[in-house]
Design a protein around this motif. Structure first.
Motif, PDB file in Angstrom:
ATOM      1  N   ARG A 260      -8.613 -16.348   0.960  1.00  0.00           N
ATOM      2  CA  ARG A 260      -8.652 -15.974  -0.574  1.00  0.00           C
ATOM      3  C   ARG A 260     -10.120 -15.818  -0.917  1.00  0.00           C
ATOM      4  N   GLY A 261     -10.087 -14.793  -2.021  1.00  0.00           N
ATOM      5  CA  GLY A 261     -10.950 -13.765  -3.196  1.00  0.00           C
ATOM      6  C   GLY A 261     -11.497 -12.595  -2.252  1.00  0.00           C
ATOM      7  N   LYS A 262     -10.489 -12.357  -0.696  1.00  0.00           N
ATOM      8  CA  LYS A 262     -10.709 -10.516  -0.625  1.00  0.00           C
ATOM      9  C   LYS A 262      -9.285 -10.185   0.416  1.00  0.00           C
ATOM     10  N   LEU A 263      -9.711  -8.535   0.573  1.00  0.00           N
ATOM     11  CA  LEU A 263      -8.356  -8.682   1.230  1.00  0.00           C
ATOM     12  C   LEU A 263      -8.653  -7.763   2.787  1.00  0.00           C
ATOM     13  N   ILE A 264      -7.783  -6.885   3.499  1.00  0.00           N
ATOM     14  CA  ILE A 264      -7.980  -6.535   4.708  1.00  0.00           C
ATOM     15  C   ILE A 264      -7.445  -4.783   4.423  1.00  0.00           C
ATOM     16  N   MET A 265      -7.970  -4.361   4.536  1.00  0.00           N
ATOM     17  CA  MET A 265      -8.011  -2.743   4.561  1.00  0.00           C
ATOM     18  C   MET A 265      -7.609  -1.602   5.592  1.00  0.00           C
ATOM     19  N   TRP A 266      -6.467  -1.020   6.039  1.00  0.00           N
ATOM     20  CA  TRP A 266      -6.442  -0.626   6.888  1.00  0.00           C
ATOM     21  C   TRP A 266      -6.089   0.927   7.083  1.00  0.00           C
ATOM     22  N   GLU A 267      -7.034   1.999   6.949  1.00  0.00           N
ATOM     23  CA  GLU A 267      -6.781   3.392   6.256  1.00  0.00           C
ATOM     24  C   GLU A 267      -6.463   4.523   7.906  1.00  0.00           C
ATOM     25  N   GLU A 268      -5.306   5.163   7.377  1.00  0.00           N
ATOM     26  CA  GLU A 268      -4.846   6.299   8.534  1.00  0.00           C
ATOM     27  C   GLU A 268      -5.604   7.227   9.170  1.00  0.00           C
ATOM     28  N   ASP A 269      -5.626   7.325  10.493  1.00  0.00           N
ATOM     29  CA  ASP A 269      -6.088   8.095  11.282  1.00  0.00           C
ATOM     30  C   ASP A 269      -5.368   9.794  10.785  1.00  0.00           C
ATOM     31  N   ASP A 270      -5.374  11.200  11.653  1.00  0.00           N
ATOM     32  CA  ASP A 270      -5.045  12.125  11.581  1.00  0.00           C
ATOM     33  C   ASP A 270      -4.033  11.839  12.719  1.00  0.00           C
ATOM     34  N   ILE A 271      -3.214  12.626  12.395  1.00  0.00           N
ATOM     35  CA  ILE A 271      -1.842  12.535  13.971  1.00  0.00           C
ATOM     36  C   ILE A 271      -2.540  12.829  14.912  1.00  0.00           C
TER      37      ILE A 271
ATOM     38  N   GLY B  45       0.820  -0.682  -0.273  1.00  0.00           N
ATOM     39  CA  GLY B  45      -0.025   0.305   0.233  1.00  0.00           C
ATOM     40  C   GLY B  45       0.765   0.977  -0.019  1.00  0.00           C
ATOM     41  N   GLY B  46       0.328   2.086   1.017  1.00  0.00           N
ATOM     42  CA  GLY B  46       0.967   3.392   0.880  1.00  0.00           C
ATOM     43  C   GLY B  46       0.069   5.020   0.600  1.00  0.00           C
ATOM     44  N   ASP B  47       0.757   5.632   0.877  1.00  0.00           N
ATOM     45  CA  ASP B  47       0.155   7.002   1.418  1.00  0.00           C
ATOM     46  C   ASP B  47      -1.061   6.632   2.043  1.00  0.00           C
ATOM     47  N   GLY B  48      -0.786   6.457   3.105  1.00  0.00           N
ATOM     48  CA  GLY B  48      -1.925   6.351   4.554  1.00  0.00           C
ATOM     49  C   GLY B  48      -3.242   5.264   4.353  1.00  0.00           C
ATOM     50  N   ARG B  49      -2.920   4.130   3.331  1.00  0.00           N
ATOM     51  CA  ARG B  49      -3.486   2.732   3.213  1.00  0.00           C
ATOM     52  C   ARG B  49      -2.487   1.956   2.950  1.00  0.00           C
ATOM     53  N   ILE B  50      -3.343   0.359   3.831  1.00  0.00           N
ATOM     54  CA  ILE B  50      -2.540  -1.036   3.656  1.00  0.00           C
ATOM     55  C   ILE B  50      -3.384  -1.586   3.851  1.00  0.00           C
ATOM     56  N   TRP B  51      -2.846  -2.644   2.598  1.00  0.00           N
ATOM     57  CA  TRP B  51      -3.803  -3.815   2.283  1.00  0.00           C
ATOM     58  C   TRP B  51      -2.592  -5.243   2.878  1.00  0.00           C
ATOM     59  N   PHE B  52      -3.509  -6.122   3.344  1.00  0.00           N
ATOM     60  CA  PHE B  52      -2.608  -7.500   4.260  1.00  0.00           C
ATOM     61  C   PHE B  52      -3.882  -8.361   2.704  1.00  0.00           C
ATOM     62  N   SER B  53      -3.064  -9.296   2.426  1.00  0.00           N
ATOM     63  CA  SER B  53      -3.814 -10.342   1.425  1.00  0.00           C
ATOM     64  C   SER B  53      -3.081 -11.649   1.868  1.00  0.00           C
ATOM     65  N   GLY B  54      -3.329 -12.780   2.210  1.00  0.00           N
ATOM     66  CA  GLY B  54      -2.893 -13.840   2.824  1.00  0.00           C
ATOM     67  C   GLY B  54      -3.384 -15.091   2.019  1.00  0.00           C
ATOM     68  N   LYS B  55      -2.833 -16.395   2.608  1.00  0.00           N
ATOM     69  CA  LYS B  55      -2.890 -17.383   1.431  1.00  0.00           C
ATOM     70  C   LYS B  55      -4.418 -18.019   2.277  1.00  0.00           C
ATOM     71  N   ARG B  56      -4.712 -17.623   3.650  1.00  0.00           N
ATOM     72  CA  ARG B  56      -5.272 -18.173   3.840  1.00  0.00           C
ATOM     73  C   ARG B  56      -6.764 -17.971   4.063  1.00  0.00           C
TER      74      ARG B  56
ATOM     75  N   TRP C 279     -12.789  -5.509   5.598  1.00  0.00           N
ATOM     76  CA  TRP C 279     -12.605  -6.459   4.572  1.00  0.00           C
ATOM     77  C   TRP C 279     -12.683  -5.623   2.796  1.00  0.00           C
ATOM     78  N   VAL C 280     -12.634  -6.129   2.308  1.00  0.00           N
ATOM     79  CA  VAL C 280     -12.012  -5.497   0.784  1.00  0.00           C
ATOM     80  C   VAL C 280     -12.363  -7.045   0.257  1.00  0.00           C
ATOM     81  N   ASP C 281     -13.926  -7.293  -1.027  1.00  0.00           N
ATOM     82  CA  ASP C 281     -14.161  -8.749  -0.784  1.00  0.00           C
ATOM     83  C   ASP C 281     -14.130  -8.222  -2.374  1.00  0.00           C
ATOM     84  N   GLY C 282     -14.109  -9.397  -3.503  1.00  0.00           N
ATOM     85  CA  GLY C 282     -14.914  -9.835  -4.872  1.00  0.00           C
ATOM     86  C   GLY C 282     -13.373  -9.309  -5.291  1.00  0.00           C
ATOM     87  N   ILE C 283     -12.548  -9.546  -5.527  1.00  0.00           N
ATOM     88  CA  ILE C 283     -11.532  -9.510  -6.170  1.00  0.00           C
ATOM     89  C   ILE C 283     -10.629 -10.302  -7.075  1.00  0.00           C
ATOM     90  N   PRO C 284     -11.020  -9.650  -8.771  1.00  0.00           N
ATOM     91  CA  PRO C 284     -11.279 -10.476  -9.608  1.00  0.00           C
ATOM     92  C   PRO C 284      -9.751 -10.532 -10.294  1.00  0.00           C
TER      93      PRO C 284
END
Length: 417
Positions: A371-382, A358-369, A392-397
């Motif tokens: 499938r078909g989705k990611l975890i997304m984290w969005e940064e707070d203000d300082i 990721g980058g610019d205050g957003r992080i994504w996590f992908s794991g073998k266990r 969760w981010v679903d429906g990865i094409p």
């Protein structure tokens, strides 16, 4: 109606009668008021659209198509911030190569065609800062003249803009750089390829790469390029216990006498020790660094992790703070031991490898266990105490298996290769 007619039939009959003029000839269709606006006023209205909305409005009519296709108008629209996905199978030859991207603001997936590239295969690896250009490893020889030993073809980096269909080939590199190098793209067309012992640097206007020794205590881990400098983690510990330190080097000092410097304070030692296999990512605003790793439940060498922790370094004050922790219900989906030995009984004997990107205050996590989705984290203000937003981010094409990787891509019409 008793006669079998409906209200819809009566309305259609009235419309037909109204379409005839006094002389019995059909009346012209009424013109939409927006089509009668002067061109400057029309651009003023359409300029309030986002880039995605502007592209979606092109098929409405010929006037919209012409207005929304002009280069001055398109370059005036703000870029569309996307997460571009990488996948190992994406490098395979395809009749319709494309790049899948996720729009976090609308939580929808997009497909960016790459069929305009005249190369046998391509693998997107990173993008430059906004407005972004896309960088890809491609075969140096466009035509598939030699199929045998295709993996040994010379590789080159290509830079392109998928929205304009323009591209440029950078000077060729050996296959080893494409297999083991990390590509970092900076503003103004600056590119770095970083390996364990050396870095290659390229700047527009030159026809060759410059090579610099790194002179770091160990292999750089997760190098990032921001604020005109390269930041990387190095393991300065022993073979049986890791000890991570943060190093930085300004671009102008690569290969110079100043070289790399350690960003280290005595009070940071415990903080670095509690994270297992940390990684770096750029934070929001270009002046913050995020460090992500497994939070150790003990200081034992093989101690399990209890969750994922995100730390944030403010480059203005050189102070670290905790930015967030992965919720336990999400962490358990990865087997309960994302960055270290399996802690959950369900994970025993399994592979819970995780990719962080990721980058610019957003992080994504992908794991073998997972499938078909990611975890997304969005940064707070300082100064925010919310710990960021997890979802969760679903429906990865495209693919449902394998490990995903990705990078931030600001799609727009401004950048030119």
């Amino acid at each position: 109606m008793l006669d079998g007619r409906t209200d819809r039939d009566d309305e259609e009959e009235e419309m037909k009668e109204e379409e005839l003029g006094p002389d019995g000839t059909p009346m012209p269709w009424p013109t939409s008021p927006i089509l009668l606006l002067p061109r400057d006023a029309l651009y003023n209205v359409l300029g309030r659209l986002t880039l995605r909305e502007a592209l979606a409005c092109r098929p409405v009519c010929r006037v919209f198509l012409d207005a929304l296709s002009s280069t001055p108008f398109l370059t005036s629209l703000a870029p569309l911030r996307l997460l571009a996905l990488r996948h190992p199978r994406a490098a395979e030859a395809s009749s319709s190569p494309s790049l899948y991207a996720f729009d976090p603001s609308l939580r929808r997936w997009l497909r960016l065609p790459l069929a305009f590239l005249p190369f046998r295969s391509s693998s997107p690896v990173t993008a430059s800062p906004s407005p972004s250009l896309l960088y890809l490893w491609v075969d140096a020889v466009p035509s598939p003249s030699t199929v045998a030993g295709a993996k040994n073809h010379p590789k080159s980096l290509a830079v392109c803009n998928p929205l304009t269909g323009s591209h440029r080939l950078l000077p060729p590199l050996g296959s080893a750089w494409s297999r083991h190098g990390t590509v970092l793209a900076g503003p103004g067309g600056t590119v770095l390829v970083v390996t364990e012992l050396a870095a290659l640097s390229y700047a527009p206007g030159t026809d060759r790469w410059l090579k610099f020794p790194l002179s770091l205590p160990s292999k750089p881990r997760s190098p990032i390029l921001m604020s005109g400098a390269v930041f990387a983690l190095c393991d300065v510990g022993t073979p049986w216990r890791s000890q991570w330190k943060l190093f930085s080097c300004h671009l102008r000092d690569l290969g110079g006498t100043r070289g790399w410097a350690s960003l280290d304070r005595h009070e940071w030692r415990d903080m670095f020790n509690i994270l297992k296999r940390p990684r770096l990512l750029p934070g929001a605003g270009g002046r913050r660094i995020l460090m992500i790793g497994g939070l150790r439940s003990s200081f034992a060498v093989d101690g399990p992790c209890s969750t994922v922790m995100i730390l944030r370094l403010d480059l203005a004050t050189i102070e670290w703070e905790e930015a967030g922790r992965m919720p336990q219900e999400m962490y358990r989906c990865f087997g309960g031991g994302v960055f270290g030995p399996m802690a959950a009984p369900a994970a025993a004997g399994g592979n819970n490898k995780v990719k962080v990107f990721g980058g610019d205050g957003r992080i994504w996590f992908s794991g073998k266990r997972v499938r078909g989705k990611l975890i997304m984290w969005e940064e707070d203000d300082i100064g925010g105490s919310g710990g960021g937003l997890w979802s969760w981010v679903d429906g990865i094409p495209g693919y449902n298996e394998g490990m995903y990787r990705g990078f931030v891509f600001d799609a727009g019409f401004t950048a030119t290769p």
